[in-house]
Design a protein around this motif. Structure first.
Motif, PDB file in Angstrom:
ATOM      1  N   ILE A 223     -14.944 -15.991  41.202  1.00  0.00           N
ATOM      2  CA  ILE A 223     -14.573 -14.403  40.787  1.00  0.00           C
ATOM      3  C   ILE A 223     -13.302 -14.116  40.087  1.00  0.00           C
ATOM      4  CG2 ILE A 223     -12.611 -14.275  42.771  1.00  0.00           C
ATOM      5  CD1 ILE A 223     -15.193 -11.695  42.019  1.00  0.00           C
ATOM      6  N   TYR A 224     -12.603 -15.427  39.914  1.00  0.00           N
ATOM      7  CA  TYR A 224     -11.617 -15.468  39.150  1.00  0.00           C
ATOM      8  C   TYR A 224     -11.939 -15.196  37.702  1.00  0.00           C
ATOM      9  CZ  TYR A 224      -7.999 -16.969  35.578  1.00  0.00           C
ATOM     10  OH  TYR A 224      -7.165 -16.930  34.572  1.00  0.00           O
ATOM     11  N   SER A 225     -13.142 -16.001  37.413  1.00  0.00           N
ATOM     12  CA  SER A 225     -13.786 -15.774  36.017  1.00  0.00           C
ATOM     13  C   SER A 225     -14.500 -14.580  35.778  1.00  0.00           C
ATOM     14  CB  SER A 225     -14.779 -16.936  35.888  1.00  0.00           C
ATOM     15  OG  SER A 225     -15.475 -16.738  34.805  1.00  0.00           O
ATOM     16  N   GLU A 226     -15.040 -13.940  36.917  1.00  0.00           N
ATOM     17  CA  GLU A 226     -15.596 -12.613  36.710  1.00  0.00           C
ATOM     18  C   GLU A 226     -14.873 -11.629  36.361  1.00  0.00           C
ATOM     19  OE1 GLU A 226     -18.787 -11.738  39.654  1.00  0.00           O
ATOM     20  OE2 GLU A 226     -19.487 -13.818  39.390  1.00  0.00           O
ATOM     21  N   VAL A 227     -13.852 -11.737  37.250  1.00  0.00           N
ATOM     22  CA  VAL A 227     -12.647 -10.591  36.866  1.00  0.00           C
ATOM     23  C   VAL A 227     -12.072 -10.623  35.656  1.00  0.00           C
ATOM     24  CG1 VAL A 227     -10.508  -9.736  37.976  1.00  0.00           C
ATOM     25  CG2 VAL A 227     -12.030 -10.491  39.445  1.00  0.00           C
ATOM     26  N   SER A 228     -11.764 -12.028  35.203  1.00  0.00           N
ATOM     27  CA  SER A 228     -11.301 -12.017  33.682  1.00  0.00           C
ATOM     28  C   SER A 228     -12.190 -11.590  32.683  1.00  0.00           C
ATOM     29  CB  SER A 228     -10.958 -13.695  33.397  1.00  0.00           C
ATOM     30  OG  SER A 228     -10.113 -14.071  34.348  1.00  0.00           O
ATOM     31  N   ASN A 229     -13.493 -11.696  33.076  1.00  0.00           N
ATOM     32  CA  ASN A 229     -14.428 -11.016  31.888  1.00  0.00           C
ATOM     33  C   ASN A 229     -14.388  -9.514  31.968  1.00  0.00           C
ATOM     34  OD1 ASN A 229     -15.331 -13.772  31.004  1.00  0.00           O
ATOM     35  ND2 ASN A 229     -16.896 -13.853  32.603  1.00  0.00           N
ATOM     36  N   THR A 230     -14.448  -9.144  33.090  1.00  0.00           N
ATOM     37  CA  THR A 230     -14.306  -7.557  33.272  1.00  0.00           C
ATOM     38  C   THR A 230     -12.952  -6.895  32.655  1.00  0.00           C
ATOM     39  OG1 THR A 230     -15.630  -7.637  35.421  1.00  0.00           O
ATOM     40  CG2 THR A 230     -14.208  -5.897  34.725  1.00  0.00           C
ATOM     41  N   LEU A 231     -12.027  -7.826  32.767  1.00  0.00           N
ATOM     42  CA  LEU A 231     -10.537  -7.306  32.417  1.00  0.00           C
ATOM     43  C   LEU A 231     -10.539  -7.347  30.748  1.00  0.00           C
ATOM     44  CD1 LEU A 231      -7.916  -8.285  34.990  1.00  0.00           C
ATOM     45  CD2 LEU A 231      -9.208  -6.329  34.665  1.00  0.00           C
ATOM     46  N   SER A 232     -11.216  -8.220  30.367  1.00  0.00           N
ATOM     47  CA  SER A 232     -11.665  -8.423  28.790  1.00  0.00           C
ATOM     48  C   SER A 232     -12.266  -7.262  28.228  1.00  0.00           C
ATOM     49  CB  SER A 232     -12.342  -9.966  28.620  1.00  0.00           C
ATOM     50  OG  SER A 232     -11.345 -11.003  28.977  1.00  0.00           O
TER      51      SER A 232
END
Length: 283
Positions: A223-232
Motif C-alpha cells: 500500500i505504501y507504494s500504491e499511495v506513493s504512486n497516487t500522490l505522484s
C-alpha cells in the motif's frame, strides 16, 4: 474646449501665427480612441478573472474532499493497525503529510505565475501607451509652420487611430480564458481519479481475514507504494497547472510583443509620411 480651440485657430490662423490646433485635435482624438480600446480590454480581463476564480474554487473543492478522505481514512487505519504495522503505516502517513504541504506549494506556484502573467501584460500595455503619448507630444513640438499643420491634417485619421491596436490585448486575454475553461475538466478528472484509486486501495484490505498476518503484511508493504504512486499523479496535476499558466504567460508576452511591434511600425510609418510631407524631396 474644442470649440474654444476652433475659435482661437480661426483668429490666429488668419494671420498665419497659430498652427497648434491640428496637433491638439489629433492628440485629443487619439486619447478618445485609447479610452475606447482600454474599455474593450476591461470585459476580457473580468472574464479571465472569473474563469480563474471558478477554476480555483472547483479545484479546491475536490482537493479538500480528497485531503479529508485521506486524513480520516488513514488516521482510522493507523489507529487499528499501528501496533502491528508501525514501519509501513508511518511511511504512508508521512507521504500524506507531504501531499498536504504540496497543495500549498502548488497554489503558490500557480498564483505567482498568474500574477507574473498579468504584470507582464500590464507592463506591455503601459509601455505602448507611453510610446503613443510621446508620439502625440512630438506632433505638438513640430507645429511650427503651416506646412506642418497641413501634413498633420492630411494624416489626422491615421494618427488618431494608432491606439486602436491596444484593443488587441483583449484577444490575448480571451485566448487564455478559453484555455482555462478547456483544461479545467482534465485537471478535475485527474484529482477525482486519484480519490477513486485511494478508495480501491483501501478496499483491498477487506480481502485479508482478521487472523491472516501474512495477508495483512503483504497489504501494508504494497500500500505504501500504491499511495506513493497516487500522490505522484496528484503532483503531476499541479505541475500541469503550473506549466499551463507558464505557457499562457509566454503566449501573452508574445502577443504583447506583436502588438508593440505593430504599433511601433504604425508610428514609424506616420512619422515617415509626415517627414516626406513637410520636407518633400526636390526634383
Amino acid at each position: 474646449m474644442k470649440l474654444w480651440l476652433t475659435v482661437t485657430c480661426i483668429l490666429g490662423c488668419l494671420g498665419g501665427g497659430f498652427t497648434l490646433y491640428s496637433a491638439i485635435s489629433v492628440g485629443s482624438s487619439g486619447l478618445a480612441t485609447m479610452s475606447t480600446a482600454l474599455q474593450q480590454i476591461s470585459p476580457a480581463l473580468t472574464a479571465y478573472s472569473t474563469a480563474l476564480n471558478t477554476a480555483r474554487t472547483s479545484v479546491y473543492v475536490i482537493l479538500n474532499d480528497l485531503m479529508g478522505y485521506m486524513n480520516i481514512t488513514y488516521t482510522a487505519i493507523n489507529k487499528t493497525w499501528a501496533v502491528n504495522q508501525t514501519e509501513y503505516l508511518q511511511n504512508v502517513l508521512q507521504q500524506i503529510g507531504y501531499f498536504n504541504q504540496s497543495i500549498g506549494y502548488g497554489d503558490q506556484s500557480v498564483s505567482s505565475q498568474v500574477i507574473q502573467n498579468l504584470y507582464s501584460m500590464n507592463y506591455g500595455l503601459q509601455s505602448n501607451i507611453d510610446n503613443m503619448m510621446s508620439y502625440y507630444n512630438s506632433l505638438v513640438s513640430q507645429m511650427y509652420s503651416t506646412t506642418a499643420e497641413n501634413c498633420t491634417l492630411r494624416n489626422a485619421t491615421q494618427m488618431a487611430n494608432v491606439p486602436v491596436s491596444l484593443a488587441k490585448y483583449a484577444t490575448c486575454l480571451q485566448l487564455d480564458t478559453a484555455a482555462v475553461t478547456q483544461y479545467l475538466p482534465s485537471v478535475l478528472n485527474m484529482f477525482a481519479y486519484s480519490k477513486t484509486e485511494l478508495i480501491s486501495q483501501i478496499a483491498q484490505l477487506k480481502n485479508c481475514s482478521s487472523y491472516s498476518a501474512t495477508c495483512q503484511n503483504a497489504y501494508f508493504q504494497q500500500i505504501y507504494s500504491e499511495v506513493s504512486n497516487t500522490l505522484s499523479s496528484l503532483s503531476s496535476a499541479h505541475a500541469f497547472l503550473s506549466g499551463a499558466f507558464y505557457e499562457a504567460g509566454q503566449r501573452d508576452q508574445f502577443c504583447g510583443q506583436l502588438i508593440e511591434a505593430d504599433i511601433q511600425d504604425s508610428i514609424q510609418n506616420l512619422t515617415n509620411a509626415f517627414s516626406l510631407c513637410s520636407w518633400p524631396p526636390s526634383n
